[in-house]
Every structure is written in C-alpha cells, then in structure tokens.
Design a protein around this motif. Structure first.
Motif, short mmCIF file in Angstrom:
data_model
loop_
_atom_site.label_atom_id
_atom_site.label_comp_id
_atom_site.label_asym_id
_atom_site.label_seq_id
_atom_site.Cartn_x
_atom_site.Cartn_y
_atom_site.Cartn_z
N GLY A 27 7.08 -15.06 -3.09
CA GLY A 27 6.30 -14.91 -4.34
C GLY A 27 6.33 -13.83 -5.28
N ASP A 28 5.17 -13.37 -5.68
CA ASP A 28 5.26 -12.07 -6.16
C ASP A 28 4.53 -11.04 -5.67
OD1 ASP A 28 2.64 -12.77 -6.78
OD2 ASP A 28 2.41 -12.18 -8.74
N LEU A 29 4.60 -11.23 -4.34
CA LEU A 29 3.86 -10.18 -3.09
C LEU A 29 4.67 -9.26 -2.58
CD1 LEU A 29 0.77 -9.70 -2.03
CD2 LEU A 29 1.76 -10.57 -0.08
N VAL A 30 4.58 -7.97 -2.73
CA VAL A 30 5.63 -7.01 -2.26
C VAL A 30 5.38 -6.87 -0.89
CG1 VAL A 30 6.63 -4.83 -2.28
CG2 VAL A 30 5.72 -5.90 -4.32
N THR A 31 6.27 -7.34 0.12
CA THR A 31 6.28 -7.14 1.45
C THR A 31 7.09 -6.37 2.06
OG1 THR A 31 7.93 -8.87 1.79
CG2 THR A 31 5.59 -9.58 1.83
N ALA A 32 8.21 -5.39 1.24
CA ALA A 32 8.69 -4.40 1.83
C ALA A 32 9.42 -3.91 0.77
CB ALA A 32 9.92 -4.80 2.71
N ALA A 33 9.49 -2.55 0.58
CA ALA A 33 9.95 -1.59 -0.33
C ALA A 33 10.75 -0.50 0.08
CB ALA A 33 8.89 -1.11 -1.16
N GLU A 34 11.97 -0.11 -0.48
CA GLU A 34 12.86 0.86 -0.04
C GLU A 34 13.42 1.74 -1.10
OE1 GLU A 34 16.42 1.14 3.22
OE2 GLU A 34 15.73 -0.64 2.34
N PRO A 35 12.83 2.99 -1.28
CA PRO A 35 13.13 3.77 -2.42
C PRO A 35 14.51 4.44 -2.38
CG PRO A 35 11.80 5.01 -1.04
CD PRO A 35 12.08 3.79 -0.48
N ALA A 76 1.90 -3.13 -8.16
CA ALA A 76 2.95 -2.22 -7.83
C ALA A 76 3.42 -1.47 -9.09
CB ALA A 76 4.00 -3.03 -7.19
N ARG A 77 3.71 -2.27 -10.11
CA ARG A 77 3.96 -1.55 -11.26
C ARG A 77 3.08 -0.54 -11.71
NH1 ARG A 77 8.19 -3.33 -14.74
NH2 ARG A 77 7.88 -1.07 -15.19
#
Lengths: 380, 307
Positions: free
Chosen positions: A219-227, A359-360
């Motif tokens: 949906g709009d929930l962040v479950t993983a992030a890779e920079p 997050a933003r």
C-alpha cells in the motif's frame, strides 16, 4: 495573433521548470529555482507538470534517468542545461523561444517510447523473478544501457501506439504488458497484489540530489528500503550566505512536504534574500520571525511525525533549522562549521515501518544538512 | 418544464464554473502575497491557457477509461450537487430528497477520486487515491450527521422546505457544530487545503502526478467547482437561503456562496495538510459524538416546538 497566439503568450508567462540536480551542484539548483520563481514561473512537481527540463551541472551519473524523465514531459517541451550560476538568466531567456519552436515541432518526438522513468515509479515487477536484480527492478530501469529492451515500469508512451510494442515478448501479464503487482509472504494485511516497488529520487521535487532510495511498499507503507548515493558529495567550502541559502531551502522543503506552501514560500524568499546579498540583521530578524511563527503553529506540531519515529522529531528538526538560520545570520563570520550530514544507511533504517508521507518528512529532516559521502555505491 | 427553467439548467454549469474561476483567482491573489509575479488575477486564466495547449499524456498500462472518468467526473459531480439548490425562486430540481441527493453525489466522489488515483497506473497517483479514501473514512460519517441536523429541524429532505424553516432564525445560529463540520467536510471532499493529502508534495502531487493538459485542468477546476457547489449547498442548509436585505434572493445566494467559498479557499493559507492517520482519530472520537449531540439538541428543540 488571434486567440491561439494570445493563449501561447499566456502559457509562456507561466512556464513550469523541472530542475535536475547534477553531481554536487546543490547551490546551482538553488540559484536556478530562485531565478525561475523571480520570473513568476513555477517549479514543476513532476515531469507531467513540467514544460522545461533544466539540467544543472554534470549528470553523467544519471544520464539514462534524465533521458527517461525528459521523454515524459508533455508536448510542447524544451530541454536545457546550465553549468554555473552566471548562465542561468541566459538559459531561462532561451526557454521562451525554445518553447515557441517546440510548439511547431510534431507532437511525437522521435525519442519517445514506453520509457521507464526515474520518477514515475512502477507498481509492478515480473512475478516470476524470485531473486530480482535491483538494477533491473529499479524504475530508472536502464542504467545498464539497454533501456529499449527493458520496459519494466509504466512509462509514458506519448500517444504513440508503437510504445506498447516494446513489451512484445516479455513474460508479463498485466495491462499494457506490465506485470500485475505481486503480494508477498510477509504481507502485513493479507491483501494480495498491493506490493509496490518504487524508487525515490534521484529526480524528484523536494528531494536531496544524488540520493536514490529503493522502497518496497505495501500500500503506502514502507517495508524495505535500500539507499544508493550517486556521487561522493564533495562540495567546495560554502560561504556563510551559501550555507544560509542551503539551510533555508532545506527548511522550505520540509514545509512543502508538510503541505504548507505559504510558509514554505516565505522561507524561499528568505533564501533568495540571502543570495541577493541582503543585510545580515534583516536576515536574522526574518529567521526569528519565521521561527516564532512555526513555534505557534499548533496544527503543524500536531500533524508532523514526532515521537513514534525512532527518536526523529521532524517538528523539532524544523525549529532547530530556523534557530540555526538565526544564529548563522548573527555570526556569519564565525568559523565554518561544516554541515553535519547523515549516512545513507541511517536513512534507510529510519523510513522502514512508516508510510510514504512520514518517510518523506523523515528524509527531508535528516538530509537537511546534507547526505554524507559514505561509500554506498554498488550496494549489492 | 418551462423555457426559463430549461435556460436556467443550461446556465447552471456556466455559473458554477464562473464562480470556480473567481475562487481560483482569489487563491492566486492570496498566493501572490508570498510569491513573486504580478497579475495574480490572471494566473488561473494563463494557467488554463497553458494546459489547454499541452499534450494529454497516456501511460502504458493505465486504465485510461476509468482514469478519464475520475478526472472529468469531478466537475460533473459539482454540477449535480447544485441542481437541488434553490436560487431565489428558481430551483433547478426541487427533489423531495434533495439532501439525500447531495449526500449520494458526495459519496460518489469517493469513487471518482479513487478512479483518478487508480487509473494512472502510477505509484504516486495510487498513494494519493489511498489517502483520499483514508481521509474520507474520517469525514464522511460526521458529514452525514451534520446534514441530518437541518433535516430534523425542517422535518423535510426538500431544500425549499429547509429554507422555509429558517424563516425566523438561520440554522447556523443554533447548529454551529453541524455547520462547521459540514464546511470542513466540503473542503475535505474537494481535497483542498488541510485535506489536500491526496495532492501532497510528499507523494509528488499524488492523484495529479501523471496528469497534463486538459485532463489536469479538469481536475484542478473540479476542485474549485466542488468548493463552490459545497458552499452553494450550505446556503439553503445553514445560511437562510436567499434571505437578506435589499438585494434580490438569487443574488444573496450567490453572495453567500462566494463568501463561504472564499473562506474555504483561505483555509489553505493558515494550516498545513493534516495527515489522514491523525484525522481519523479526530473524526471518530471527537466529531462523530459532537455531531450526534448536535442532532440530539436539534431534535429536542424541534420537538418542543420552540422554533
């Protein structure tokens, strides 16, 4: 002239500019935005909103993304670049005539195709791909230089039906040859087909230059992030005025993301005043006035992420920026205290578990003083 | 149906769009106070000219039919909302269930906003759509209770009866909670100001992220038109309809509509966007009980025959 001519003239008084920040040219971008707004023009929020793409500085590190975004601008559009601040006015003068010429060109630009873009992120990925290669998954797609053959996202086919043909032969099932969004086993809500992959940056409004963050969203929930950091961030030593401009721009970004344009505009005017060489006492007074305004803003304090975000209080960070602006204006000649920057891994840790909006805001607060050059290239 | 009512029905969309243009101009004037650029009044016209001359984008995999329905439907919804509003002696459609009609159209907006977010096949649009729905969960029930209060007092769902019931005292005076909740809900279903989360910069302008040209123009104009139609509906519901000194009834309806619209446009200047997760709590824990108490009070006063 006639009606059409008058309409074209009207349109050219409201040009929407999409700036692209090249390697280590944050200040050039700030100068460009200031000059754009001075003309009564606007900064575009997305490629769809833009008339003009202006590249600042060296973008060899993201050439394919720039091309993909360029292909998404609606006709009539114009592309330009600036290398340093002295060229900006000349460049913007050229935009008007450039757009007039663009209007006489055919609507179907030869370069257009079903481009995948760095900003229009795709909701989908091939379901068959169990170990997706991040370089293939990312929205900017074609950093491998084979963009024409890797149509993974939903780009813009610019009214050319041939754009759809690009997907022929791909094992994809959804509309337009794009795979349907997949579910995953660790889904939080049991909803299938709501897992999205989106890449924030590098070409995105109110976003730090050179940073990419690949997110997995439910949906709009962040479950993983890779920079990923695209360049090393080494910047020439900033003067006091440049630091002031940079910090006020960062604070304006936070307010724009929070959805309060009037106050963001006031911060941008403060930034422009600093660049224009206004008196330091005036800048100091203005910073403190704005700081007081924000301290009184109960609604802002209530809506911004504060306590539930791993110790990152966006509202406090915003107030601190205003305090720092005031102090910088009071003591502009004190030693250059470098802008404390944040490591990209810290950003990734901070956003997981929050919705896109939070997050933003967290990223804007954390990167207000810059993203560190911590080597995180080739993160695979 | 007489000739004059046919002409009135044809003119109604024109009138709504003219008022929407005035609202956009007012917003541009407010914006010019914090931005550079002269000629603020002409900004909406110049921006419209720009969008009319621009290409409409298409996106691979977009559900274009649903997408265009969502975008074009907003202005249509605004027209549908105002046809039950009495404008002086002229009532475009004096439905016996006028209030329900308005409510049905307003719920239909859920679908339109969602289609707009869904159809683009873009993450940012989709997130914008999600947010608008999440926000709708917070405001819709308070809105329905707020609409109930004037209906209970007038014992009728017909707008002309509601206006007649305010002969001695406007409902805004003894239904302040319902009025405020109603007006905030209008701002919310128009995705405007503090409730513009579906257009947020944090989602790259959300539901309009992929729109250009006339499609974008329709959505942006649709927001203003919805503010206008919501304000126009508030006039017979809470502000005495066409009642007022000197001027004829129909012009009072327009004047009141303009003033309410201006207030809602102005709200954008004084507040940041309120995120839906914060709003849900307020909507359900604070506003629903408040509006129920409001309806209860209205019921007691109405049944006692005091008004």
């Amino acid at each position: 002239m006639g009606v059409i001519g008058a309409m074209i003239d009207s349109a050219l008084s409201r040009v929407h500019v999409l700036p692209v920040e090249g390697a280590n040219v944050r200040l050039l971008r700030i100068h460009l935005e200031a000059a754009t707004v001075r003309r009564g023009w606007l900064i575009a929020s997305t490629p769809a909103d833009a008339d003009v793409l202006i590249v600042c500085g060296d973008v060899t590190a993201l050439q394919s993304e720039v091309d993909a975004v360029w292909a998404q601008l609606p006709w009539p559009s114009y592309r330009a670049s600036v290398e340093d601040a002295t060229q900006i006015d000349e460049c913007l003068d050229g935009v008007v005539s450039g757009l007039r010429i663009a209007r006489r060109l055919p609507r179907e630009r030869p370069s257009s195709s079903a481009e995948v873009s760095a900003i229009n992120c795709h909701a989908n990925r091939p379901q068959t791909d169990e170990h997706p290669d991040p370089m293939q998954m990312q929205d900017s797609g074609a950093r491998d230089g084979h963009r024409d053959h890797s149509q993974m996202g939903h780009g813009d086919d610019m009214d050319t039906p041939t754009g759809m043909d690009m997907d022929m032969g791909m094992a994809m099932s959804g509309p337009g040859g794009i795979a349907l969004a997949a579910g995953s086993e660790d889904d939080r809500d049991g909803l299938e087909m709501d897992e999205l992959h989106v890449c924030l940056g590098p070409i995105l409004a109110h976003w730090p230059g050179g940073l990419m963050l690949r997110l997995t969203l439910h949906g709009d929930l962040v479950t993983a992030a890779e920079p990923e950091v695209l360049w090393d961030g080494s910047c020439h030593a900033l003067t006091a005025r440049e630091r002031f401009a940079s910090l006020s721009h960062a604070a304006a970004d936070i307010l724009a993301l929070a959805g309060w344009p009037p106050i963001a505009d006031r911060l941008l005017r403060l930034r422009d005043a600093a660049l224009a060489g206004d008196d330091w006492t005036a800048l100091s007074d203005a910073s403190r006035r704005l700081g007081r305004r924000l301290r009184r803003a109960g609604m802002l304090a209530w809506t911004l992420p504060r306590s539930d975000t791993g110790g990152i209080d966006v509202y406090a960070a915003l107030l601190k920026l205003l305090i720092d602006l005031g102090e910088l204006a009071d003591h502009p000649h004190d030693g250059v205290s470098g802008l404390a920057s944040v490591s990209p891994d810290r950003l990734a840790d901070a956003v997981v578990g929050h919705d896109l909006s939070t997050a933003r805001l967290l990223i804007a607060a954390l990167t207000a003083r810059g993203v560190s050059a911590a080597a995180h290239k080739g993160h695979r | 149906m007489t000739i004059s009512s046919v002409v009135g029905l044809v003119m109604l969309p024109v009138a709504v769009m003219v008022l929407a243009l005035l609202a956009a101009m007012f917003n541009a004037v407010l914006e010019s106070r914090s931005r550079a650029g002269a000629l603020a009044l002409s900004v909406p016209l110049r921006e419209s000219a720009r969008l009319l001359g621009q290409q409409r984008r298409t996106i691979a995999g977009a559900d274009s039919v649903l997408w265009r329905i969502g975008g074009g439907g907003l202005v249509v919804a605004a027209f549908l909302q105002v046809i039950v509003v009495p404008i002086g002696g002229f009532i475009p459609a004096d439905l016996s269930v006028g209030v329900v009609w308005f409510n049905a159209v307003d719920v239909g907006l859920w679908a339109l906003w969602w289609l707009l977010g869904w159809g683009a096949n873009s993450v940012y649009s989709l997130v914008g759509g999600y947010r608008i729905l999440a926000q709708a969960l917070a405001y819709e029930l308070p809105l329905m209770f707020a609409l109930t209060a004037p209906v209970v007092a007038a014992s009728s769902l017909r707008l002309s009866d509601v206006v007649a019931a305010q002969h001695s005292l406007w409902f805004v005076v003894w239904m302040p909670v319902a009025t405020v909740v109603y007006l905030l809900s209008v701002v919310a279903f128009s995705s405007w100001g503090p409730f513009a989360t579906g257009f947020g910069a944090d989602a790259a302008s959300g539901v309009v992220a992929e729109l250009s040209g006339v499609d974008r123009l329709l959505v942006l104009a649709g927001r203003y038109a919805l503010l206008v139609s919501g304000a126009a509906f508030a006039v017979p519901m809470f502000f005495g309809g066409g009642a007022g000194p000197l001027l004829p009834d129909w012009s009072w309806v327009i004047v009141k509509t303009l003033m309410l619209t201006a207030g809602m446009v102005w709200l954008r200047r004084v507040m940041p966007i309120l995120r839906p997760q914060r709003l849900a709590e307020v909507g359900w824990v604070v506003l629903i009980p408040l509006t129920i108490v409001q309806v209860l009070v209205v019921s007691l006063i109405a049944s006692s025959g005091a008004i």
